[in-house]
Every structure is written in C-alpha cells, then in structure tokens.
Design a protein around this motif. Structure first.
Motif, mmCIF file in Angstrom:
data_model
loop_
_atom_site.group_PDB
_atom_site.id
_atom_site.type_symbol
_atom_site.label_atom_id
_atom_site.label_comp_id
_atom_site.label_asym_id
_atom_site.label_seq_id
_atom_site.Cartn_x
_atom_site.Cartn_y
_atom_site.Cartn_z
ATOM 1 N N GLN A 70 0.849 -1.215 0.000
ATOM 2 C CA GLN A 70 0.000 0.000 0.000
ATOM 3 C C GLN A 70 0.873 1.250 0.000
ATOM 4 O O GLN A 70 0.585 2.215 -0.711
ATOM 5 N N ALA A 71 1.942 1.214 0.811
ATOM 6 C CA ALA A 71 2.833 2.373 0.897
ATOM 7 C C ALA A 71 3.430 2.686 -0.474
ATOM 8 O O ALA A 71 3.449 3.851 -0.895
ATOM 9 N N SER A 72 3.874 1.645 -1.171
ATOM 10 C CA SER A 72 4.460 1.863 -2.513
ATOM 11 C C SER A 72 3.427 2.491 -3.432
ATOM 12 O O SER A 72 3.743 3.394 -4.215
ATOM 13 N N GLU A 73 2.200 1.986 -3.372
ATOM 14 C CA GLU A 73 1.153 2.522 -4.245
ATOM 15 C C GLU A 73 0.898 3.992 -3.930
ATOM 16 O O GLU A 73 0.719 4.807 -4.840
ATOM 17 N N ARG A 74 0.908 4.340 -2.634
ATOM 18 C CA ARG A 74 0.647 5.732 -2.252
ATOM 19 C C ARG A 74 1.802 6.629 -2.672
ATOM 20 O O ARG A 74 1.598 7.781 -3.059
ATOM 21 N N ILE A 75 3.042 6.101 -2.635
ATOM 22 C CA ILE A 75 4.194 6.885 -3.066
ATOM 23 C C ILE A 75 4.065 7.154 -4.563
ATOM 24 O O ILE A 75 4.327 8.261 -5.036
ATOM 25 N N ALA A 76 3.603 6.133 -5.291
ATOM 26 C CA ALA A 76 3.376 6.293 -6.730
ATOM 27 C C ALA A 76 2.356 7.394 -6.991
ATOM 28 O O ALA A 76 2.387 8.055 -8.024
ATOM 29 N N GLN A 77 1.437 7.606 -6.020
ATOM 30 C CA GLN A 77 0.443 8.686 -6.163
ATOM 31 C C GLN A 77 0.960 9.999 -5.577
ATOM 32 O O GLN A 77 0.181 10.905 -5.295
ATOM 33 N N VAL B 251 2.069 10.713 -2.589
ATOM 34 C CA VAL B 251 1.796 11.037 -1.179
ATOM 35 C C VAL B 251 3.154 11.148 -0.485
ATOM 36 O O VAL B 251 4.013 10.287 -0.689
ATOM 37 N N PRO B 252 3.385 12.215 0.321
ATOM 38 C CA PRO B 252 4.691 12.366 0.979
ATOM 39 C C PRO B 252 5.004 11.163 1.875
ATOM 40 O O PRO B 252 4.130 10.669 2.591
ATOM 41 N N LYS B 253 6.277 10.734 1.847
ATOM 42 C CA LYS B 253 6.683 9.569 2.654
ATOM 43 C C LYS B 253 6.449 9.831 4.144
ATOM 44 O O LYS B 253 6.066 8.921 4.881
ATOM 45 N N ALA B 254 6.695 11.037 4.597
ATOM 46 C CA ALA B 254 6.514 11.362 6.021
ATOM 47 C C ALA B 254 5.070 11.108 6.427
ATOM 48 O O ALA B 254 4.803 10.583 7.509
ATOM 49 N N LYS B 255 4.133 11.468 5.546
ATOM 50 C CA LYS B 255 2.714 11.267 5.854
ATOM 51 C C LYS B 255 2.383 9.773 5.900
ATOM 52 O O LYS B 255 1.686 9.314 6.801
ATOM 53 N N ILE B 256 2.909 9.028 4.951
ATOM 54 C CA ILE B 256 2.654 7.585 4.908
ATOM 55 C C ILE B 256 3.185 6.934 6.182
ATOM 56 O O ILE B 256 2.504 6.130 6.823
ATOM 57 N N ALA B 257 4.413 7.315 6.580
ATOM 58 C CA ALA B 257 5.024 6.761 7.794
ATOM 59 C C ALA B 257 4.132 7.071 9.000
ATOM 60 O O ALA B 257 3.858 6.195 9.823
ATOM 61 N N ARG B 258 3.672 8.343 9.071
ATOM 62 C CA ARG B 258 2.793 8.755 10.184
ATOM 63 C C ARG B 258 1.516 7.922 10.196
ATOM 64 O O ARG B 258 1.106 7.413 11.233
#
Length: 192
Positions: free
Chosen positions: A155-162, A164-171
């Motif tokens: 999911q994280a990879s997919e969101r990065i592809a969109q 989405v900032p990595k800091a937000k995904i980590a949070r």
C-alpha cells in the motif's frame, strides 16, 4: 459502626486436586453465610463465588477462610483482596494463619511486609526482563518483528506512486520514516 450487626461470612475453595471441603467447613466453624467454590482453572474470573462473596459483604462483616491460599492465588492477589475488603470495612480472618488477620495490629504489619515483598518481586521481574532484553539486543538476538506487513508495504508503494509524501505515509502507518524506507528498499528486517 452502623446498626448492621456484623456477620461472619465463610469462604471455602476446593481445587480439583483436593476434593475435601468438609475439612475446610469444619475449620471455619459456625458462620452466618457460607460461600463455597469448586475451582479447576487458573484464572480469577472463574471464582464466581468469590465475586459473589465480595459483593455480599458489608461494613462490619468478617470474612473467615481457612488459609490465604484458599482465598488468593498469589501475594499480589491476596493484597488486592485485602484492600478491596478493607475499603468496604470488612475484616479478614485466617483460621490457620491468625498472624495475618486484618483486624489485628500484627496482621496489618504482616500484610505491609507482604506488600513490600510483592512489590520487590515485581520490580525484580521487570528488571530481569529489561536485562534480558538488553543482553539479547547486544548479542543481536532481540529482533522485534517487522512493524509493517507485506500488505502495508505494498500500500505504501502505491501511495508513493500517487505522490503522497513519505513522512505522511510513515505517520499513517505509525512507524518512523527509517522503518518505512527500510521496508520500501527491502533492507534490514525487510530484506527478502
């Protein structure tokens, strides 16, 4: 003291190993009300009669048991029950261990000592756990399981592809950015 004349309430617990409740009944002598329990399991919740007894007793009553081990499973358990009864104005009498009776100065003292020992025991256990973890970490044996599941990494990879900032995904995932990067790069614990 209220107008309520204190009752003597007996509590008997028979484990599967020792079926002889007659001995305990005899030891308690005459009581106003008796709660008797047959228990096999190890958890406190299955002691329905104990809970019933705790609900039943009122200020001025006295609970009589043969010995502390009939009432409690551990020192900590015993102390918690003593506190609970004390809060209700109920005394505790141990036929086999009168030195622990809660309505005597000696009993109060003994229970204070027990409380100190129980506290020491807990502290020692926590310390040993902490030491064990420190040693395991030092020896590289203490690997916490990866914080992220393969699905979460996906999911994280997919969101990065969109974008989405990595800091937000980590949070959002409740992990540090380092953990997220390691998961995405397949390094550290996430190495395939």
């Amino acid at each position: 003291m209220s107008g309520h004349k204190g009752q003597v309430v007996g509590y008997v617990r028979v484990s599967a190993a020792d079926q002889n409740e007659a001995r305990q009944f005899e030891a308690l002598g005459t009581v106003d009300k008796m709660f008797s329990e047959k228990v096999s399991g190890k958890n406190t919740e299955d002691r329905a009669k104990l809970q019933e007894m705790l609900t039943y007793v009122r200020d001025g009553d006295k609970v009589r048991v043969k010995s502390p081990d009939r009432l409690a499973r551990s020192t900590t358990d015993l102390l918690a029950l003593v506190e609970q009864l004390k809060a209700k104005g109920v005394a505790l009498e141990f036929v086999d261990n009168p030195a622990l009776n809660t309505d005597t100065p000696q009993g109060e003292f003994m229970l204070t000592v027990l409380a100190a020992i129980a506290q020491l025991e807990r502290k020692t256990i926590r310390e040993r756990q902490a030491e064990g973890i420190a040693i395991a970490k030092r020896d590289g044996k203490y690997e916490k399981a990866p914080k992220l599941t393969p699905e979460q990494v996906q999911q994280a990879s997919e969101r990065i592809a969109q974008d989405v900032p990595k800091a937000k995904i980590a949070r959002d995932l409740g992990v540090s950015r380092q953990t997220l990067y390691a998961a995405l790069n397949g390094s550290g614990k996430y190495a395939k």
